[in-house]
Design an enzyme around this catalytic site. Structure first.
Site, PDB file in Angstrom:
ATOM      1  CE  LYS A 180      -8.829  -3.123  -3.851  1.00 37.05           C
ATOM      2  NZ  LYS A 180      -8.155  -2.243  -2.887  1.00 37.05           N
TER       3      LYS A 180
HETATM    4  O1  G3P Z   1      -4.444  -2.977  -0.718  1.00 34.10           O
HETATM    5  C1  G3P Z   1      -5.103  -3.367   0.436  1.00 34.10           C
HETATM    6  C2  G3P Z   1      -4.479  -2.712   1.597  1.00 34.10           C
HETATM    7  O2  G3P Z   1      -4.767  -1.375   1.585  1.00 34.10           O
HETATM    8  C3  G3P Z   1      -4.835  -3.310   2.887  1.00 34.10           C
HETATM    9  O3  G3P Z   1      -3.748  -3.147   3.683  1.00 34.10           O
HETATM   10  O4  G3P Z   1      -2.503  -2.960   5.758  1.00 34.10           O
HETATM   11  O5  G3P Z   1      -4.976  -2.465   5.720  1.00 34.10           O
HETATM   12  O6  G3P Z   1      -4.140  -4.806   5.499  1.00 34.10           O
HETATM   13  P1  G3P Z   1      -3.855  -3.349   5.255  1.00 34.10           P
END
Ligand code: G3P
Length: 219
Positions: A84
């Site tokens: 990633k």
């Molecule tokens: O896959 C990416 C994810 O983990 C981010 O999620 O909720 O931190 O924006 P969030």
């Protein structure tokens, strides 16, 4: 459509793998930090647990030179690793080089059609638009998914859309409707996706009616 689990928590992954629903896992530095311990060993364990399913592991270095070397080292950890890398223009050159070397790349922190197009041109395996974080700044994250889907279909790119930062069932539902190739979801959302109150109440009713018969063995 593939479903990935968005976590580095091995017991949760093991539990969901048993359902047969999980095609892969996505992690990020936040997830690994939450687990603590030896991150290299954890990543190896996650990859082994997934078998052939893709496991995204994010770079933690900063300069392009160091990110390039780290990406190669991460890719060498297991055959199912996907590296990633954030969608920053500083990394475009090394992303192209890594793609040419046959390394699977998941471009993270994608927020626009333009970023998505550039990454498709570089030939990466996945782009990860962050739906919830767009909603956080009052931009419709789901509409970006639709834009990316149309763009990829129009130009016949091979890159897959990995809908990320999905915060609720509404997001998952919309990602399916937008034609995302993959949705990566936290366990709590998946739990809601596989649960329906009418299924539960229907089973209770069928059981009660069946019990009225008093049959001990069937068939
Ligand atoms: O896959 C990416 C994810 O983990 C981010 O999620 O909720 O931190 O924006 P969030």
């Amino acid at each position: 459509m593939k479903i990935f689990l968005d976590t580095a928590h091995l017991p949760t992954i093991t539990q969901w793998l048993a359902t047969g629903l999980i095609d892969g896992v996505t992690t990020n530095p936040t997830h690994l930090s939450k687990e603590g311990g030896d991150s290299t060993q954890l990543v190896k364990a996650l990859c082994a647990q997934l078998g052939t399913g893709d496991v995204s592991i994010e770079i933690t270095e900063h300069t392009p030179e160091k990110v390039y070397a780290q990406a190669q080292a991460i890719a060498a950890l297991a055959p199912n690793v996907v590296v990633k890398i954030p969608c920053h223009k500083e990394y475009y050159g090394i992303i192209k080089q890594l793609v040419l070397e046959g390394i699977s790349i998941n471009i993270t922190l994608v927020f626009s059609l333009m970023q998505g197009l550039m990454m498709c041109k570089l030939g990466v395996k996945y782009i990860s638009p962050f739906v919830g974080r767009l909603d956080d700044i009052d931009v419709d994250g789901i509409s970006v998914l639709h834009q990316l889907r149309n763009m990829i279909d129009q130009y016949h790119f091979n890159t897959q859309i990995l809908a990320a930062s999905l915060r609720d069932i509404r997001h998952l539902h919309a990602a399916i409707e937008a034609g995302a190739d993959v949705a990566t979801v936290p366990s709590a959302i998946l739990e809601k996706a596989v649960t329906h109150p009418l299924t539960i109440s229907g089973m209770v009713q069928f059981n009660a009616d069946w019990d009225k018969l008093g049959i001990k063995q069937f068939p």
